[in-house]
Design a protein around this motif. Structure first.
Motif, short mmCIF file in Angstrom:
data_model
loop_
_atom_site.label_atom_id
_atom_site.label_comp_id
_atom_site.label_asym_id
_atom_site.label_seq_id
_atom_site.Cartn_x
_atom_site.Cartn_y
_atom_site.Cartn_z
N GLU A 190 37.49 29.64 64.38
CA GLU A 190 38.46 30.62 63.87
C GLU A 190 39.10 30.16 62.56
OE1 GLU A 190 38.58 29.45 67.11
OE2 GLU A 190 37.35 31.15 67.76
N ARG A 191 38.54 29.10 61.99
CA ARG A 191 39.01 28.51 60.72
C ARG A 191 40.43 27.95 60.83
NH1 ARG A 191 37.39 32.10 55.58
NH2 ARG A 191 38.86 33.56 56.51
N GLN A 192 40.77 27.45 62.01
CA GLN A 192 42.04 26.76 62.20
C GLN A 192 41.83 25.26 61.98
OE1 GLN A 192 45.01 28.46 62.78
NE2 GLN A 192 43.65 30.20 62.37
N LEU A 193 42.74 24.64 61.26
CA LEU A 193 42.61 23.23 60.94
C LEU A 193 42.62 22.38 62.21
CD1 LEU A 193 42.58 20.98 58.74
CD2 LEU A 193 45.09 21.01 58.85
N ASP A 198 38.56 22.12 51.86
CA ASP A 198 39.94 22.03 52.31
C ASP A 198 40.61 23.37 51.98
OD1 ASP A 198 42.74 21.58 52.54
OD2 ASP A 198 42.45 19.43 52.24
N GLN A 199 40.81 24.20 53.00
CA GLN A 199 41.40 25.52 52.78
C GLN A 199 42.83 25.43 52.29
OE1 GLN A 199 39.05 28.30 56.04
NE2 GLN A 199 40.99 27.38 56.62
N GLU A 200 43.58 24.48 52.84
CA GLU A 200 44.99 24.37 52.51
C GLU A 200 45.19 24.00 51.04
OE1 GLU A 200 44.38 24.74 56.51
OE2 GLU A 200 43.57 23.09 55.29
N GLN A 216 38.29 18.76 55.17
CA GLN A 216 38.91 18.88 56.48
C GLN A 216 37.94 19.58 57.43
OE1 GLN A 216 41.72 17.53 57.22
NE2 GLN A 216 42.64 17.14 55.22
N GLY A 217 38.22 19.46 58.72
CA GLY A 217 37.42 20.13 59.73
C GLY A 217 38.18 21.28 60.36
N TYR A 218 37.45 22.33 60.75
CA TYR A 218 38.09 23.56 61.24
C TYR A 218 37.39 24.06 62.51
CZ TYR A 218 40.19 23.50 56.62
OH TYR A 218 40.87 23.11 55.50
N GLY A 246 23.43 18.70 64.99
CA GLY A 246 24.48 17.68 65.04
C GLY A 246 25.85 18.30 65.19
N ASN A 247 26.67 17.66 66.02
CA ASN A 247 28.06 18.11 66.20
C ASN A 247 28.97 16.90 66.33
OD1 ASN A 247 28.10 21.23 66.71
ND2 ASN A 247 26.37 20.47 67.91
N THR A 248 30.07 16.93 65.59
CA THR A 248 31.15 15.97 65.80
C THR A 248 32.38 16.77 66.17
OG1 THR A 248 31.79 15.99 63.46
CG2 THR A 248 30.15 14.35 64.13
N LEU A 249 33.52 16.13 66.17
CA LEU A 249 34.75 16.84 66.53
C LEU A 249 35.03 18.01 65.60
CD1 LEU A 249 37.39 16.88 68.30
CD2 LEU A 249 38.42 15.56 66.45
N ALA A 250 34.63 17.90 64.33
CA ALA A 250 35.05 18.89 63.34
C ALA A 250 33.92 19.37 62.43
CB ALA A 250 36.18 18.31 62.49
N PHE A 251 32.68 18.95 62.67
CA PHE A 251 31.56 19.33 61.82
C PHE A 251 30.37 19.75 62.68
CE2 PHE A 251 34.20 16.80 59.16
CZ PHE A 251 33.95 17.16 57.84
#
Length: 557
Positions: free
Chosen positions: A206-209, A33-35, A201-203, A291-296
Protein backbone atom coordinates in the motif's frame (compact mmCIF):
# COMPACT_ATOMS: atom_id res chain seq x y z
CA UNK A 1 6.33 -1.50 -21.09
CA UNK A 2 2.63 -0.60 -21.07
CA UNK A 3 2.08 -3.01 -18.19
CA UNK A 4 4.70 -1.14 -16.17
CA UNK A 5 2.98 2.16 -16.86
CA UNK A 6 -0.30 0.72 -15.62
CA UNK A 7 1.30 -0.06 -12.26
CA UNK A 8 3.36 3.10 -11.95
CA UNK A 9 0.73 4.69 -9.77
CA UNK A 10 0.58 1.76 -7.35
CA UNK A 11 4.26 0.83 -7.10
CA UNK A 12 6.66 2.57 -4.73
CA UNK A 13 9.73 2.16 -6.93
CA UNK A 14 11.09 -0.39 -9.38
CA UNK A 15 13.80 -1.11 -11.93
CA UNK A 16 12.98 -3.48 -14.79
CA UNK A 17 15.33 -4.83 -17.47
CA UNK A 18 14.18 -7.07 -20.33
CA UNK A 19 16.68 -8.68 -22.71
CA UNK A 20 15.65 -10.29 -26.00
CA UNK A 21 18.85 -11.48 -27.64
CA UNK A 22 20.73 -8.21 -28.37
CA UNK A 23 17.78 -5.95 -27.58
CA UNK A 24 17.94 -4.49 -24.04
CA UNK A 25 15.04 -2.51 -22.56
CA UNK A 26 15.50 -0.69 -19.26
CA UNK A 27 12.87 1.16 -17.26
CA UNK A 28 12.74 2.70 -13.81
CA UNK A 29 9.62 4.00 -12.12
CA UNK A 30 8.63 5.56 -8.83
CA UNK A 31 10.61 6.65 -5.82
CA UNK A 32 13.49 5.22 -3.85
CA UNK A 33 12.36 7.47 -1.00
CA UNK A 34 8.82 8.85 -1.27
CA UNK A 35 9.17 11.12 1.73
CA UNK A 36 12.28 12.83 0.33
CA UNK A 37 11.06 12.55 -3.29
CA UNK A 38 14.19 10.69 -4.38
CA UNK A 39 13.35 8.95 -7.64
CA UNK A 40 14.64 5.55 -8.71
CA UNK A 41 17.50 5.88 -11.22
CA UNK A 42 20.49 3.87 -12.45
CA UNK A 43 22.39 4.60 -9.22
CA UNK A 44 19.63 3.25 -6.98
CA UNK A 45 20.57 0.08 -5.11
CA UNK A 46 18.09 -2.67 -4.34
CA UNK A 47 18.27 -5.69 -2.08
CA UNK A 48 18.33 -8.86 -4.15
CA UNK A 49 16.86 -11.08 -1.45
CA UNK A 50 17.05 -14.76 -2.44
CA UNK A 51 18.34 -13.96 -5.91
CA UNK A 52 21.61 -13.86 -3.94
CA UNK A 53 21.51 -17.67 -3.89
CA UNK A 54 22.33 -17.78 -7.61
CA UNK A 55 25.85 -16.59 -6.73
CA UNK A 56 26.27 -19.61 -4.45
CA UNK A 57 25.24 -22.07 -7.14
CA UNK A 58 27.48 -20.42 -9.75
CA UNK A 59 30.37 -20.65 -7.29
CA UNK A 60 29.63 -24.33 -6.67
CA UNK A 61 29.58 -25.06 -10.41
CA UNK A 62 32.85 -23.20 -10.90
CA UNK A 63 34.50 -25.40 -8.28
CA UNK A 64 32.85 -28.50 -9.73
CA UNK A 65 34.23 -27.56 -13.16
CA UNK A 66 37.67 -27.32 -11.54
CA UNK A 67 37.09 -30.82 -10.08
CA UNK A 68 37.30 -29.49 -6.53
CA UNK A 69 33.68 -30.39 -5.68
CA UNK A 70 31.71 -33.48 -6.61
CA UNK A 71 28.03 -32.56 -6.70
CA UNK A 72 27.01 -36.07 -5.67
CA UNK A 73 29.56 -36.55 -2.88
CA UNK A 74 28.68 -36.36 0.83
CA UNK A 75 29.23 -32.71 1.77
CA UNK A 76 30.78 -33.85 5.05
CA UNK A 77 33.89 -34.53 2.98
CA UNK A 78 34.35 -30.78 2.49
CA UNK A 79 33.63 -29.66 6.06
CA UNK A 80 36.08 -29.43 8.98
CA UNK A 81 35.96 -32.48 11.28
CA UNK A 82 34.88 -30.32 14.22
CA UNK A 83 32.11 -28.50 12.30
CA UNK A 84 28.85 -28.76 14.25
CA UNK A 85 26.62 -30.22 11.57
CA UNK A 86 22.82 -30.23 11.69
CA UNK A 87 22.61 -33.61 9.95
CA UNK A 88 20.87 -36.34 11.92
CA UNK A 89 20.13 -38.90 9.20
CA UNK A 90 22.56 -41.69 8.33
CA UNK A 91 22.16 -41.02 4.61
CA UNK A 92 24.68 -38.55 3.13
CA UNK A 93 23.67 -35.04 2.10
CA UNK A 94 25.10 -34.03 -1.27
CA UNK A 95 25.56 -30.68 -2.96
CA UNK A 96 22.75 -31.67 -5.34
CA UNK A 97 20.49 -32.08 -2.31
CA UNK A 98 21.42 -28.57 -1.16
CA UNK A 99 20.74 -27.08 -4.60
CA UNK A 100 17.41 -28.92 -4.87
CA UNK A 101 16.44 -27.99 -1.29
CA UNK A 102 15.97 -31.69 -0.54
CA UNK A 103 18.60 -32.03 2.21
CA UNK A 104 15.80 -32.39 4.79
CA UNK A 105 16.44 -29.30 6.93
CA UNK A 106 13.57 -27.51 8.61
CA UNK A 107 13.45 -23.74 9.01
CA UNK A 108 13.76 -21.17 11.76
CA UNK A 109 12.09 -17.80 12.23
CA UNK A 110 14.72 -16.64 14.69
CA UNK A 111 17.87 -14.97 13.38
CA UNK A 112 16.38 -14.88 9.87
CA UNK A 113 16.72 -11.09 9.86
CA UNK A 114 18.12 -9.19 12.83
CA UNK A 115 18.09 -5.53 13.76
CA UNK A 116 21.30 -4.19 15.25
CA UNK A 117 23.18 -7.47 15.90
CA UNK A 118 25.52 -7.18 18.90
CA UNK A 119 28.51 -8.45 16.94
CA UNK A 120 29.52 -9.66 13.51
CA UNK A 121 29.84 -13.43 13.27
CA UNK A 122 31.61 -15.53 10.67
CA UNK A 123 29.59 -17.70 8.30
CA UNK A 124 30.68 -20.80 10.18
CA UNK A 125 29.61 -19.34 13.52
CA UNK A 126 26.21 -18.39 12.12
CA UNK A 127 25.64 -21.86 10.66
CA UNK A 128 26.67 -23.64 13.84
CA UNK A 129 24.40 -21.40 15.93
CA UNK A 130 21.42 -21.75 13.56
CA UNK A 131 18.30 -23.16 15.19
CA UNK A 132 17.84 -25.72 12.41
CA UNK A 133 17.52 -29.51 12.35
CA UNK A 134 17.43 -32.20 9.72
CA UNK A 135 13.87 -33.53 9.98
CA UNK A 136 13.45 -35.39 6.65
CA UNK A 137 15.67 -38.01 5.01
CA UNK A 138 17.72 -36.48 2.17
CA UNK A 139 16.09 -36.52 -1.24
CA UNK A 140 12.49 -37.09 -0.12
CA UNK A 141 10.97 -33.68 0.60
CA UNK A 142 11.50 -30.25 -0.98
CA UNK A 143 11.77 -27.71 1.82
CA UNK A 144 13.33 -24.41 0.77
CA UNK A 145 16.32 -23.80 3.01
CA UNK A 146 18.40 -20.70 3.68
CA UNK A 147 20.54 -22.83 5.96
CA UNK A 148 21.26 -25.30 3.15
CA UNK A 149 22.34 -22.44 0.88
CA UNK A 150 24.55 -21.02 3.61
CA UNK A 151 26.11 -24.45 4.12
CA UNK A 152 26.92 -24.64 0.41
CA UNK A 153 28.52 -21.17 0.59
CA UNK A 154 30.62 -22.28 3.57
CA UNK A 155 31.80 -25.27 1.54
CA UNK A 156 32.86 -22.79 -1.16
CA UNK A 157 34.95 -21.08 1.52
CA UNK A 158 36.53 -24.32 2.70
CA UNK A 159 37.30 -25.68 -0.76
CA UNK A 160 38.57 -22.40 -2.25
CA UNK A 161 40.40 -21.16 0.83
CA UNK A 162 38.75 -17.75 0.40
CA UNK A 163 36.10 -15.95 2.39
CA UNK A 164 32.84 -16.36 0.46
CA UNK A 165 32.53 -12.62 -0.12
CA UNK A 166 36.02 -12.46 -1.52
CA UNK A 167 35.48 -15.55 -3.65
CA UNK A 168 32.38 -14.07 -5.31
CA UNK A 169 34.07 -10.74 -5.84
CA UNK A 170 37.11 -12.37 -7.43
CA UNK A 171 35.40 -15.04 -9.53
CA UNK A 172 32.07 -13.42 -10.46
CA UNK A 173 31.92 -9.68 -9.85
CA UNK A 174 35.32 -8.71 -11.21
CA UNK A 175 35.12 -10.80 -14.41
CA UNK A 176 31.66 -9.31 -15.08
CA UNK A 177 32.69 -5.78 -14.04
CA UNK A 178 29.95 -5.68 -11.41
CA UNK A 179 31.40 -2.70 -9.56
CA UNK A 180 28.32 -1.47 -7.67
CA UNK A 181 27.17 -4.52 -5.72
CA UNK A 182 27.83 -5.53 -2.10
CA UNK A 183 27.65 -9.03 -0.62
CA UNK A 184 28.25 -8.31 3.04
CA UNK A 185 25.03 -8.19 5.13
CA UNK A 186 25.90 -4.66 6.26
CA UNK A 187 27.52 -3.63 2.95
CA UNK A 188 30.84 -3.27 4.75
CA UNK A 189 32.58 -4.66 1.66
CA UNK A 190 31.43 -1.71 -0.48
CA UNK A 191 31.25 1.79 1.10
CA UNK A 192 29.51 3.33 -1.92
CA UNK A 193 26.71 0.74 -1.86
CA UNK A 194 26.36 1.22 1.89
CA UNK A 195 25.92 4.96 1.35
CA UNK A 196 23.40 4.41 -1.44
CA UNK A 197 21.40 1.98 0.68
CA UNK A 198 20.65 4.85 3.05
CA UNK A 199 18.96 6.68 0.16
CA UNK A 200 16.29 4.06 -0.45
CA UNK A 201 13.41 3.07 1.81
CA UNK A 202 11.18 0.02 1.83
CA UNK A 203 7.38 0.11 1.56
CA UNK A 204 4.35 -2.11 1.91
CA UNK A 205 2.11 -3.02 -1.02
CA UNK A 206 0.00 0.00 0.00
CA UNK A 207 3.14 2.19 -0.27
CA UNK A 208 3.34 2.69 3.49
CA UNK A 209 6.84 3.20 4.85
CA UNK A 210 8.29 0.16 6.64
CA UNK A 211 10.25 1.27 9.69
CA UNK A 212 12.90 0.24 10.36
CA UNK A 213 13.86 -1.31 7.04
CA UNK A 214 17.60 -1.79 7.45
CA UNK A 215 18.57 -5.08 9.05
CA UNK A 216 21.10 -7.89 8.87
CA UNK A 217 20.58 -11.36 7.39
CA UNK A 218 23.00 -13.55 9.39
CA UNK A 219 23.11 -16.36 6.78
CA UNK A 220 24.06 -13.67 4.30
CA UNK A 221 24.82 -15.79 1.18
CA UNK A 222 21.13 -16.70 1.11
CA UNK A 223 19.80 -13.17 0.73
CA UNK A 224 22.06 -10.20 1.50
CA UNK A 225 23.33 -8.98 -1.86
CA UNK A 226 22.57 -5.31 -2.56
CA UNK A 227 23.36 -3.46 -5.75
CA UNK A 228 22.26 -1.53 -8.81
CA UNK A 229 20.05 -3.10 -11.47
CA UNK A 230 22.76 -2.62 -14.09
CA UNK A 231 25.07 -5.02 -12.27
CA UNK A 232 22.41 -7.70 -12.06
CA UNK A 233 21.84 -7.17 -15.78
CA UNK A 234 25.51 -8.07 -16.40
CA UNK A 235 25.05 -11.30 -14.48
CA UNK A 236 21.89 -12.13 -16.41
CA UNK A 237 23.60 -11.48 -19.74
CA UNK A 238 26.46 -13.77 -18.77
CA UNK A 239 24.01 -16.54 -17.85
CA UNK A 240 22.28 -16.09 -21.21
CA UNK A 241 25.60 -16.26 -23.07
CA UNK A 242 26.31 -19.26 -25.27
CA UNK A 243 29.92 -20.07 -24.38
CA UNK A 244 29.68 -19.82 -20.57
CA UNK A 245 32.46 -17.23 -20.33
CA UNK A 246 33.64 -15.48 -18.25
CA UNK A 247 31.89 -17.40 -15.47
CA UNK A 248 32.99 -20.82 -16.71
CA UNK A 249 35.74 -22.11 -18.95
CA UNK A 250 33.49 -24.65 -20.66
CA UNK A 251 30.19 -24.13 -22.43
CA UNK A 252 29.05 -27.51 -21.06
CA UNK A 253 29.24 -26.20 -17.50
CA UNK A 254 26.77 -23.40 -18.21
CA UNK A 255 24.51 -25.82 -20.05
CA UNK A 256 24.64 -28.20 -17.07
CA UNK A 257 23.70 -25.41 -14.65
CA UNK A 258 20.40 -24.97 -16.49
CA UNK A 259 19.64 -28.69 -16.85
CA UNK A 260 16.75 -29.82 -14.61
CA UNK A 261 18.06 -31.60 -11.54
CA UNK A 262 14.62 -32.28 -10.05
CA UNK A 263 11.21 -32.96 -11.61
CA UNK A 264 7.74 -32.80 -10.13
CA UNK A 265 6.84 -36.24 -8.71
CA UNK A 266 5.61 -38.68 -11.34
CA UNK A 267 5.89 -36.18 -14.21
CA UNK A 268 8.37 -34.95 -16.80
CA UNK A 269 7.76 -31.34 -15.69
CA UNK A 270 11.00 -29.65 -14.51
CA UNK A 271 10.98 -28.19 -11.03
CA UNK A 272 14.53 -27.11 -10.18
CA UNK A 273 17.71 -26.77 -12.21
CA UNK A 274 20.56 -26.76 -9.69
CA UNK A 275 19.05 -24.08 -7.46
CA UNK A 276 17.18 -22.27 -10.25
CA UNK A 277 13.39 -22.67 -10.14
CA UNK A 278 11.23 -23.53 -13.13
CA UNK A 279 8.80 -20.87 -14.32
CA UNK A 280 5.91 -22.44 -16.27
CA UNK A 281 6.10 -20.63 -19.60
CA UNK A 282 5.28 -20.99 -23.29
CA UNK A 283 8.65 -22.58 -24.07
CA UNK A 284 8.87 -24.68 -20.91
CA UNK A 285 12.56 -23.75 -20.64
CA UNK A 286 12.46 -20.76 -18.28
CA UNK A 287 14.39 -20.86 -15.00
CA UNK A 288 15.30 -18.28 -12.39
CA UNK A 289 14.70 -17.13 -8.86
CA UNK A 290 12.59 -14.75 -6.82
CA UNK A 291 13.65 -12.80 -3.76
CA UNK A 292 11.98 -11.22 -0.75
CA UNK A 293 13.36 -9.39 2.26
CA UNK A 294 11.50 -7.39 4.87
CA UNK A 295 11.12 -4.43 2.52
CA UNK A 296 12.18 -5.49 -1.00
CA UNK A 297 10.95 -7.94 -3.67
CA UNK A 298 12.74 -9.10 -6.80
CA UNK A 299 12.85 -11.69 -9.56
CA UNK A 300 15.12 -12.85 -12.37
CA UNK A 301 14.14 -15.40 -15.02
CA UNK A 302 15.93 -16.60 -18.13
CA UNK A 303 15.19 -18.69 -21.20
CA UNK A 304 18.60 -19.51 -22.67
CA UNK A 305 17.14 -21.16 -25.77
CA UNK A 306 15.35 -17.93 -26.70
CA UNK A 307 18.07 -15.61 -25.38
CA UNK A 308 15.48 -13.85 -23.24
CA UNK A 309 15.86 -12.60 -19.68
CA UNK A 310 13.82 -10.49 -17.28
CA UNK A 311 14.84 -8.92 -14.00
CA UNK A 312 12.65 -6.87 -11.69
CA UNK A 313 13.81 -5.09 -8.53
CA UNK A 314 11.38 -3.26 -6.24
CA UNK A 315 11.48 -1.54 -2.86
CA UNK A 316 8.17 -3.12 -1.81
CA UNK A 317 7.56 -6.06 0.48
CA UNK A 318 5.77 -9.10 -0.96
CA UNK A 319 5.30 -7.42 -4.33
CA UNK A 320 4.04 -9.73 -7.10
CA UNK A 321 2.32 -7.62 -9.77
CA UNK A 322 5.71 -6.61 -11.16
CA UNK A 323 8.07 -9.35 -10.01
CA UNK A 324 5.78 -12.14 -11.26
CA UNK A 325 3.47 -10.30 -13.66
CA UNK A 326 6.22 -8.97 -15.94
CA UNK A 327 8.03 -12.33 -16.39
CA UNK A 328 4.69 -13.93 -17.21
CA UNK A 329 4.03 -11.32 -19.89
CA UNK A 330 7.48 -11.68 -21.42
CA UNK A 331 7.77 -15.47 -21.41
CA UNK A 332 4.11 -16.25 -21.99
CA UNK A 333 1.94 -18.60 -20.02
CA UNK A 334 2.15 -22.33 -20.40
CA UNK A 335 -1.03 -23.74 -21.93
CA UNK A 336 -1.51 -27.34 -20.79
CA UNK A 337 -2.62 -29.57 -23.65
CA UNK A 338 -4.44 -32.00 -21.42
CA UNK A 339 -3.97 -35.74 -21.39
CA UNK A 340 -5.58 -38.82 -22.86
CA UNK A 341 -5.06 -40.54 -19.52
CA UNK A 342 -8.05 -40.98 -17.25
CA UNK A 343 -8.17 -38.14 -14.74
CA UNK A 344 -8.36 -38.96 -11.07
CA UNK A 345 -11.26 -38.28 -8.80
CA UNK A 346 -10.04 -35.09 -7.13
CA UNK A 347 -11.60 -36.03 -3.79
CA UNK A 348 -8.59 -38.26 -3.05
CA UNK A 349 -6.43 -35.14 -2.74
CA UNK A 350 -8.79 -33.16 -0.52
CA UNK A 351 -7.71 -32.18 2.98
CA UNK A 352 -5.34 -29.92 4.88
CA UNK A 353 -1.75 -29.27 3.85
CA UNK A 354 1.12 -27.54 5.61
CA UNK A 355 4.34 -26.28 3.97
CA UNK A 356 7.36 -28.47 4.60
CA UNK A 357 9.30 -25.24 4.95
CA UNK A 358 8.34 -24.41 8.53
CA UNK A 359 10.13 -24.91 11.84
CA UNK A 360 9.42 -28.41 13.12
CA UNK A 361 11.04 -27.96 16.50
CA UNK A 362 11.21 -25.13 19.00
CA UNK A 363 8.52 -22.60 19.81
CA UNK A 364 8.27 -21.16 16.29
CA UNK A 365 6.87 -24.46 14.99
CA UNK A 366 3.53 -23.01 16.13
CA UNK A 367 3.68 -20.81 13.04
CA UNK A 368 2.90 -23.86 10.88
CA UNK A 369 -0.63 -23.85 12.27
CA UNK A 370 -1.25 -20.50 10.58
CA UNK A 371 0.00 -21.60 7.16
CA UNK A 372 -2.26 -24.57 6.53
CA UNK A 373 -4.41 -24.63 3.41
CA UNK A 374 -7.50 -26.66 2.64
CA UNK A 375 -7.88 -28.43 -0.70
CA UNK A 376 -11.51 -29.17 -1.63
CA UNK A 377 -12.92 -31.00 -4.65
CA UNK A 378 -14.52 -28.80 -7.31
CA UNK A 379 -16.51 -31.14 -9.49
CA UNK A 380 -15.18 -34.58 -10.29
CA UNK A 381 -11.67 -33.59 -11.34
CA UNK A 382 -11.01 -30.05 -10.07
CA UNK A 383 -9.85 -28.59 -6.77
CA UNK A 384 -10.13 -25.28 -4.96
CA UNK A 385 -7.47 -24.02 -2.58
CA UNK A 386 -7.02 -20.60 -0.99
CA UNK A 387 -9.88 -19.29 -3.08
CA UNK A 388 -8.28 -20.44 -6.36
CA UNK A 389 -9.81 -22.99 -8.72
CA UNK A 390 -7.49 -25.65 -10.15
CA UNK A 391 -8.16 -27.75 -13.24
CA UNK A 392 -6.68 -31.23 -13.49
CA UNK A 393 -4.73 -31.53 -16.76
CA UNK A 394 -3.35 -35.02 -16.15
CA UNK A 395 -3.52 -37.41 -13.20
CA UNK A 396 -2.45 -35.51 -10.08
CA UNK A 397 -1.42 -32.37 -12.00
CA UNK A 398 -3.54 -29.26 -11.36
CA UNK A 399 -3.23 -25.82 -12.96
CA UNK A 400 -4.98 -22.56 -12.12
CA UNK A 401 -5.63 -19.48 -14.23
CA UNK A 402 -6.38 -17.47 -11.07
CA UNK A 403 -2.77 -16.81 -10.04
CA UNK A 404 0.55 -15.86 -11.60
CA UNK A 405 2.23 -18.61 -13.61
CA UNK A 406 4.95 -19.00 -10.96
CA UNK A 407 2.29 -20.28 -8.54
CA UNK A 408 -0.08 -21.89 -11.04
CA UNK A 409 1.10 -25.50 -10.91
CA UNK A 410 0.27 -27.99 -8.14
CA UNK A 411 1.21 -31.66 -8.34
CA UNK A 412 -0.28 -34.19 -5.93
CA UNK A 413 1.36 -37.54 -5.26
CA UNK A 414 1.90 -40.16 -2.59
CA UNK A 415 4.55 -39.06 -0.11
CA UNK A 416 7.47 -41.17 1.14
CA UNK A 417 5.28 -42.80 3.79
CA UNK A 418 2.19 -43.13 1.62
CA UNK A 419 0.43 -39.96 2.75
CA UNK A 420 -0.68 -37.23 0.35
CA UNK A 421 2.03 -34.83 -0.79
CA UNK A 422 1.45 -31.54 -2.60
CA UNK A 423 4.41 -30.26 -4.60
CA UNK A 424 4.11 -26.56 -5.32
CA UNK A 425 6.85 -24.15 -6.33
CA UNK A 426 9.66 -23.87 -3.80
CA UNK A 427 8.25 -26.21 -1.16
CA UNK A 428 6.29 -29.40 -0.74
CA UNK A 429 3.18 -29.31 1.41
CA UNK A 430 2.51 -32.19 3.78
CA UNK A 431 -0.91 -33.66 4.47
CA UNK A 432 -2.24 -32.91 7.95
CA UNK A 433 -4.95 -35.21 9.37
CA UNK A 434 -8.03 -33.36 10.53
CA UNK A 435 -7.82 -34.96 13.98
CA UNK A 436 -4.32 -33.55 14.47
CA UNK A 437 -5.41 -30.12 13.25
CA UNK A 438 -8.43 -30.00 15.55
CA UNK A 439 -6.52 -31.21 18.61
CA UNK A 440 -3.73 -28.70 18.08
CA UNK A 441 -6.11 -25.79 17.75
CA UNK A 442 -8.10 -27.08 20.72
CA UNK A 443 -4.92 -26.98 22.81
CA UNK A 444 -4.29 -23.37 21.76
CA UNK A 445 -7.88 -22.33 22.47
CA UNK A 446 -7.82 -24.00 25.88
CA UNK A 447 -4.59 -22.16 26.69
CA UNK A 448 -6.28 -18.88 25.79
CA UNK A 449 -9.28 -19.73 27.98
CA UNK A 450 -6.98 -20.66 30.85
CA UNK A 451 -5.13 -17.36 30.54
CA UNK A 452 -8.36 -15.35 30.50
CA UNK A 453 -9.76 -17.31 33.43
CA UNK A 454 -6.66 -16.59 35.50
CA UNK A 455 -6.74 -12.91 34.56
CA UNK A 456 -10.42 -12.77 35.52
CA UNK A 457 -9.74 -14.53 38.82
CA UNK A 458 -7.06 -12.00 39.74
CA UNK A 459 -9.29 -9.05 38.89
CA UNK A 460 -12.18 -10.56 40.88
CA UNK A 461 -9.89 -11.24 43.86
CA UNK A 462 -8.67 -7.65 43.88
CA UNK A 463 -12.22 -6.31 43.75
CA UNK A 464 -13.50 -8.73 46.38
CA UNK A 465 -10.67 -8.01 48.83
CA UNK A 466 -11.55 -10.95 51.05
CA UNK A 467 -8.89 -13.23 52.52
CA UNK A 468 -8.78 -16.66 50.92
CA UNK A 469 -6.35 -19.39 50.06
CA UNK A 470 -3.10 -17.49 49.35
CA UNK A 471 -1.93 -20.17 46.90
CA UNK A 472 -4.76 -19.46 44.47
CA UNK A 473 -3.80 -15.90 43.52
CA UNK A 474 -0.17 -16.98 43.34
CA UNK A 475 -0.99 -19.73 40.83
CA UNK A 476 -3.21 -17.53 38.73
CA UNK A 477 -0.64 -14.76 38.87
CA UNK A 478 1.94 -17.18 37.50
CA UNK A 479 -0.50 -18.21 34.77
CA UNK A 480 -0.97 -14.62 33.69
CA UNK A 481 2.76 -13.94 33.76
CA UNK A 482 3.41 -17.08 31.68
CA UNK A 483 0.81 -16.01 29.13
CA UNK A 484 2.27 -12.52 28.88
CA UNK A 485 5.75 -13.98 28.60
CA UNK A 486 4.69 -16.11 25.61
CA UNK A 487 3.07 -13.11 23.95
CA UNK A 488 6.30 -11.17 24.52
CA UNK A 489 8.37 -13.98 22.95
CA UNK A 490 6.16 -13.99 19.86
CA UNK A 491 6.36 -10.19 19.62
CA UNK A 492 10.16 -10.15 19.98
CA UNK A 493 10.52 -12.87 17.36
CA UNK A 494 8.38 -10.86 14.92
CA UNK A 495 10.53 -7.81 15.70
CA UNK A 496 13.62 -9.48 14.22
CA UNK A 497 15.54 -9.82 17.44
CA UNK A 498 18.37 -12.29 17.88
CA UNK A 499 17.56 -15.73 19.28
CA UNK A 500 19.96 -15.14 22.16
CA UNK A 501 17.80 -12.24 23.41
CA UNK A 502 14.75 -14.54 23.60
CA UNK A 503 16.43 -17.39 25.49
CA UNK A 504 16.01 -15.87 28.98
CA UNK A 505 12.25 -15.58 28.40
CA UNK A 506 12.10 -19.18 27.19
CA UNK A 507 13.98 -20.29 30.29
CA UNK A 508 11.46 -18.37 32.41
CA UNK A 509 8.74 -20.70 31.15
CA UNK A 510 10.57 -23.62 32.73
CA UNK A 511 10.60 -21.76 36.04
CA UNK A 512 6.85 -21.24 35.62
CA UNK A 513 6.33 -24.98 35.07
CA UNK A 514 8.38 -25.86 38.13
CA UNK A 515 6.51 -23.35 40.28
CA UNK A 516 3.13 -24.52 38.97
CA UNK A 517 3.92 -28.15 39.74
CA UNK A 518 4.75 -27.26 43.33
CA UNK A 519 1.75 -25.00 43.91
CA UNK A 520 -0.71 -27.30 42.14
CA UNK A 521 0.54 -30.24 44.19
CA UNK A 522 -0.05 -28.29 47.39
CA UNK A 523 -3.53 -27.32 46.23
CA UNK A 524 -4.38 -30.96 45.54
CA UNK A 525 -2.70 -32.59 48.52
CA UNK A 526 -2.99 -30.17 51.42
CA UNK A 527 -6.31 -28.52 50.72
CA UNK A 528 -8.78 -31.24 51.73
CA UNK A 529 -11.74 -29.10 52.70
CA UNK A 530 -14.88 -28.97 50.55
CA UNK A 531 -14.95 -25.20 50.61
CA UNK A 532 -13.53 -23.81 47.39
CA UNK A 533 -12.87 -27.29 46.00
CA UNK A 534 -14.07 -26.38 42.50
CA UNK A 535 -11.96 -23.23 42.26
CA UNK A 536 -8.90 -25.15 43.46
CA UNK A 537 -9.52 -27.83 40.85
CA UNK A 538 -9.98 -25.24 38.11
CA UNK A 539 -6.77 -23.53 39.21
CA UNK A 540 -4.86 -26.79 38.85
CA UNK A 541 -6.46 -27.46 35.45
CA UNK A 542 -5.52 -24.01 34.10
CA UNK A 543 -1.93 -24.56 35.17
CA UNK A 544 -1.90 -28.02 33.58
CA UNK A 545 -3.27 -26.65 30.31
CA UNK A 546 -0.65 -23.90 30.14
CA UNK A 547 2.19 -26.22 31.12
CA UNK A 548 1.10 -28.77 28.51
CA UNK A 549 1.08 -26.12 25.79
CA UNK A 550 4.51 -24.88 26.82
CA UNK A 551 5.92 -28.38 26.42
CA UNK A 552 3.96 -29.32 23.31
CA UNK A 553 4.87 -26.14 21.45
CA UNK A 554 8.35 -26.15 23.00
CA UNK A 555 8.20 -22.64 24.42
CA UNK A 556 11.18 -23.45 26.60
CA UNK A 557 14.15 -23.58 24.21
Amino acid sequence: MDYLKEHEGTAAGAAVIVIREDDVNRKTIGFADQEKQIRVDEETVFEWGSISKILVWISVFQLAEAEKIDLNEDVARYLPPDFQSKESDDEPVTMTHLMNHTAGFDDSYTDLMVLDPPEKASLREVLEAADVRQVFPPGQIVAYSNYGTGLAAYIVEEVSGQDYREYVRTHIFEPLHMTKTAIDPEQDDHPWVKKQRRKIQGYTEERQLIEPNRYVIPIYPAGSVTGVAGDLQKLMQALLGEDGKPLFTKKETMDALFLPSLYYPGTDVPRIANGLFFLPSASGLTFGHGGNTLAFSSSIYMDRAEGTGVLVLTNMANETSLTLGIPELVFGRERPQGSDMTLQNASKWGGLYEPARVPRHGFSKFYGLLLRSKAEPAGAHGLTMNGLRYTQTEPGVFVTEDDFSAFALDVYSAGPEGENLLSSGVSDLLYIPWAQHVLQWAAVVLAGVAFLFSAGFLIFSLLKRKPGNPLLPVQHGLNVLAGLNIIWIVYKTASMTAYASIQPFLAANLLYVAGSVIISSLLLIRQKGKQGRMIRLLSVVTAAVLCSNIFYWEFYH
